[in-house]
Design an enzyme around this catalytic site. Structure first.
Site, PDB file in Angstrom:
ATOM      1  N   HIS A  53      36.784  44.968  32.482  1.00 20.29           N
ATOM      2  CA  HIS A  53      37.652  44.851  33.653  1.00 20.29           C
ATOM      3  C   HIS A  53      37.502  46.149  34.425  1.00 20.29           C
ATOM      4  O   HIS A  53      37.466  47.241  33.840  1.00 20.29           O
ATOM      5  CB  HIS A  53      39.112  44.653  33.247  1.00 20.29           C
ATOM      6  CG  HIS A  53      40.074  44.860  34.377  1.00 20.29           C
ATOM      7  ND1 HIS A  53      40.362  43.879  35.299  1.00 20.29           N
ATOM      8  CD2 HIS A  53      40.786  45.952  34.751  1.00 20.29           C
ATOM      9  CE1 HIS A  53      41.223  44.355  36.185  1.00 20.29           C
ATOM     10  NE2 HIS A  53      41.501  45.601  35.865  1.00 20.29           N
ATOM     11  N   CYS A  58      38.119  40.015  38.796  1.00 22.85           N
ATOM     12  CA  CYS A  58      38.363  41.426  39.105  1.00 22.85           C
ATOM     13  C   CYS A  58      37.091  42.165  39.489  1.00 22.85           C
ATOM     14  O   CYS A  58      37.077  42.974  40.417  1.00 22.85           O
ATOM     15  CB  CYS A  58      39.023  42.116  37.915  1.00 22.85           C
ATOM     16  SG  CYS A  58      37.979  42.171  36.445  1.00 22.85           S
TER      17      CYS A  58
END
Length: 650
Positions: free
Chosen positions: A34, A102
Site C-alpha cells: 500500500h 491506492c
C-alpha cells in the site's frame, strides 16, 4: 519554490506475503504493498475516497520504508485543486482490489507532481499474482466481491472461499487467506479524523499498531489523468497501449472488458508493456487526448519506444487483440535461439543440484567442540561456554530433527546463529571452520531455515562465509568444498537464490573461478554444481520472460557478470581432463547461460575469441576427457549440440 515528494510504502501483510506466498502461489511475492504520497506536510492516499492526514498518522501505522521521489514545482493550492477534481474519479464505489486502488492513485499523483512514477516492483505486483494458477483462480471471486457490493460501497465477501483455492499448492492456507481478504474487504478503511470531503483535513490521531488491509494490490493497468504521468509511462516502457474513454461512452463500456483482459494477460513489468486508461472527463486527461489528436471515444493509441505507431477507433475486439500482439512482437522480437531445435538442452532438468549427505553429527560436533576448546585466547561478545552450550543444546538437536527420516518437528529460534557463527569465525582458523559451514549447508535444506536466511543477518552470515573463501590464495580444501556445497544448497530456496545473486554475485563469481580450477576433483565437482544452479535459476527467469509471464522477482542481469561466468565455465571445461561428470555439469551450465541470454550479440565475439566450439568438441576426442574422450552418449550429444547450435563457427 520546490517541495519534496516522498512515498510511504506499507506491507499490509506484515511480512506474511514474503513467508507464505511460495506456498500459496508457487511464486515469491515480497509484500502486499500500500502506498501514499507525502507532500506539503500531508499524507494523501486512496481507499474509501481520497483521504488526507498527517504523515505517518493514517490507520496503516508506520511505513515499512520511505522513498524519496524527487521535488515538485507545483504549489500546494494547485495540487489541492487537482485532488478536488480527482475526487469524482477516485470514489469508494470504484475501488477494486486489483484494478483500481491506492497504488493506481499514488502513481497518478506522483506523475502529476513530478512526472515520475512509483517503483516497478509495486506497480507490477498484481500482474505477478494473477499470472499464478492461484491468482487466476481467485480473480473471479475478487471481481464478484467488488462488482456486487451493496450501496454502502463495502465489498461483499465470497460465499464459499473453497471454490477458488483448488489451484493453490496449499488449499487450506489459501482458504484462510481468502477468508481474511473477505473480512478486510468489509472494512471501510476510513481514517478517523481524516478528511474525504474537502482539501483541508482534520489531522488523524495515531493509528493502531496493526494496519488494516484495505488496499493490498495495484493494477496491471495504469490510470493516467495528466500529461506528466502519461509521458513517464511512455518513457519507462517499450510498448504502451492507451485507451481513451469517457464515463458517458456506451461503446467504451462494451470494449472495456476486452482491454482489461489484455492488460491483465499482456502486461510486462520493468520497462516492458504497459496499458493505460485515460478518461477524458477526469482531470487533465483532455490535454493528453489533444496532444495525440484523439477526438472521439473509444480510441486506442499504440506506442513503441515513446512514439505513436497506430490508432484504432471504435469497438473491434479482434482487431484490438491483433494490434496489441503486433505491438508486443515488434517491441520484443523472439530470441534467435527459440527457433532452434535443441532436444538435448531441453531435457536438462532445471532442478538445483543439492548436497544432502548428512555426516555423523555427533562426530562432527565433537570435532568442532574440540576446535573451540583448543583456542588459547577466546575473544568476542559470546563466551566459549555459551557457544558450546548453543551448539549442543540447540543447533545439534535441530539438525538431528530436520535430517531424521521422516523429519521431526522442532521449534528452534535461528536469530542467535549469526552471532555464534561470527564468534567461531573470529576465534577459529580457516582450516577449522569447515564444520561451521557444513552446519549451514545441512540447515539450508530445511525450508524454515532457508526462508529465515533470506533476510537480515542470515543472508549476511552466508556472505561472510563466502568472503572467507576468497580472502587468500591458500584457502584450505575442506573449507572451499563445504562453501561450494553450502551455496549449492542455498538454491533450494528461490528467494535466497535471488538475494545471493543480487547482493553477493561478485564474491560468488570470484569464488567459482578459483574453485572450478582447483586441483581437487571433488572441489571442482561441487563448484560445477554451484555454477549449474546459478545458470538454472537464471534460465527459469528467462523462460518466464519469453513466455510472457510478468516476473520481476529476479535480479537485474548484467552483461559483465555474464561474460565473466561464461569465460570461467569455458576455461574450466578446457582444463578438465579427468572427470566426465564435471564436463557434463559445466556444459549444461553453458547451455543454460547461452540459450536465452539477453547478451548474445555481445557474447558472440567472446565465444569466438575463446574458441568455444573447438573447446567443446575437443572433449569428445581422445584424451579430451579421459583416455578416449567423453564416453556417455547423453553427455556427448549435449556437448555436440551446444557446440554446433549455440557457439559461433570460426
Amino acid at each position: 519554490m520546490s517541495s519534496p515528494v516522498r512515498l510511504h510504502v506499507y506491507d499490509l501483510s506484515n511480512g506474511l506475503a514474503r513467508q507464505m506466498s511460495m506456498q500459496l502461489t508457487g511464486r515469491q511475492i515480497y509484500g502486499i504493498w500500500h502506498t501514499s504520497v507525502i507532500v506539503f506536510g500531508k499524507e494523501v492516499f486512496y481507499g474509501q475516497g481520497i483521504s488526507i492526514t498527517l504523515p505517518g498518522k493514517s490507520h496503516h501505522g508506520s511505513p515499512l520504508r520511505v522513498i524519496d521521489i524527487g521535488e515538485t514545482a507545483i504549489d500546494e493550492e494547485t495540487f489541492m485543486e487537482y485532488l478536488t477534481a480527482m475526487r469524482e474519479h477516485y470514489t469508494a464505489d470504484k475501488y477494486h482490489l486489483l484494478d483500481f486502488n491506492c497504488n493506481s492513485f499514488t502513481n497518478d499523483c506522483v506523475g502529476f507532481l513530478t512526472g515520475g512514477s512509483i517503483p516497478d516492483y509495486i506497480k507490477s505486483l498484481p500482474t505477478d499474482f494473477l499470472s499464478t494458477p492461484f491468482g487466476a483462480a481467485l480473480r473471479p471471486t475478487i471481481d464478484a466481491m467488488f462488482r456486487d457490493r451493496p450501496e454502502t460501497g463495502v465489498p461483499t465477501p465470497p460465499q464459499d472461499p473453497r471454490a477458488s483455492v483448488s489451484a493453490s499448492p496449499n488449499p487450506a492456507l489459501a482458504a484462510n487467506l481468502l477468508q481474511a481478504i473477505a473480512v478486510h474487504a468489509r472494512q471501510t478503511g476510513s481514517v478517523p479524523g481524516a478528511s474525504t470531503a474537502g482539501p483541508y483535513p482534520t489531522p488523524a490521531p495515531t493509528s493502531p499498531s496493526t494496519p488494516a488491509q484495505d488496499a493490498p494490490l495495484t493494477a496491471p493497468m495504469n490510470i493516467c489523468t495528466n500529461p506528466a504521468s502519461f509521458h513517464n509511462l511512455l518513457r519507462t516502457n517499450r510498448a504502451v497501449v492507451a485507451f481513451f474513454t469517457s464515463a458517458t461512452c456506451r461503446p467504451c463500456r462494451m470494449i472495456e472488458p476486452t482491454f482489461e483482459e489484455l492488460a491483465r494477460n499482456k502486461s510486462r513489468a520493468n520497462g516492458g508493456v504497459a496499458f493505460a486508461k485515460i478518461d477524458l472527463s477526469v482531470g487533465m486527461s483532455g490535454a493528453v487526448a489533444s496532444e495525440y489528436g484523439v477526438r472521439v471515444t473509444p480510441t486506442f493509441v499504440f506506442f513503441s519506444d515513446g512514439r505513436k505507431r497506430h490508432e484504432l477507433k471504435g469497438v473491434n475486439a479482434p482487431e484490438l487483440r491483433t494490434q496489441v500482439d503486433l505491438l508486443i512482437y515488434d517491441a520484443f522480437p523472439p530470441h534467435p535461439h527459440t527457433s532452434l531445435s535443441l532436444p538435448a538442452i531441453e531435457t536438462v532438468s532445471l532442478n538445483a543440484i543439492l548436497f544432502s549427505q548428512v555426516p555423523n553429527l555427533d562426530t562432527m560436533f565433537g570435532k568442532l567442540i574440540g576446535f573451540v576448546d583448543g583456542v588459547s585466547l577466546w575473544t568476542g561478545s559470546v563466551t566459549r561456554a555459551q557457544v558450546k552450550q548453543t551448539l549442543s543444546k540447540t543447533v545439534l538437536p535441530f539438525l538431528k530433527a530436520s535430517t531424521a527420516t521422516p523429519p521431526q518437528p522442532i521449534s528452534v529460534p535461528f536469530d542467535h546463529w549469526p552471532a555464534i557463527t561470527s564468534c567461531l569465525g573470529s576465534n577459529l582458523r580457516t582450516n577449522e571452520l569447515f564444520p561451521v559451514v557444513d552446519i549451514w549447508r545441512i540447515a539450508l535444506l530445511n525450508a524454515k531455515f532457508s526462508a529465515w536466511s533470506t533476510t537480515g543477518k542470515g543472508l549476511e552470515t552466508i556472505k561472510v562465509l563466502v568472503a572467507k573463501g576468497i580472502q587468500s590464495d591458500n584457502v584450505p580444501r575442506n573449507y572451499l568444498l563445504t562453501v561450494a556445497r553450502m551455496l549449492s544448497n542455498a538454491f533450494s530456496n528461490d528467494v535466497l537464490a535471488r538475494e545471493l545473486i543480487i547482493f553477493a554475485r561478485d564474491d560468488i563469481t570470484k569464488f567459482l573461478v578459483d574453485a572450478l580450477l582447483h586441483e581437487d576433483t571433488v572441489v571442482r565437482t561441487a563448484a560445477a554444481s554451484l555454477a549449474f544452479n546459478i545458470a538454472a535459476y537464471l534460465q527459469k527467469l528467462r523462460v518466464g520472460k519469453v513466455q510472457g509471464r510478468n516476473d520481476n522477482t529476479g535480479p537485474e542481469e548484467s552483461d559483465e557478470q555474464e561474460f565473466e561466468m561464461v569465460t570461467a565455465i569455458l576455461g574450466a571445461i578446457e582444463q578438465e581432463q579427468k572427470s566426465e561428470e564435471i564436463v557434463h555439469r559445466l556444459t549444461a551450465c553453458l547451455a543454460l547461460l547461452l540459450r536465452l541470454s539477453p547478451f548474445m550479440e555481445q557474447l558472440t565475439p567472446l565465444l569466438e575469441g575463446l574458441n568455444a566450439r573447438e573447446v567443446l568438441k575437443g572433449k569428445l576426442e581422445r584424451a579430451g576427457c579421459g583416455e578416449t574422450g567423453i564416453g556417455k552418449k547423453e553427455v556427448r550429444t549435449l556437448v555436440l549440440e551446444v557446440a554446433e547450435q549455440l557457439c559461433p563457427r570460426p
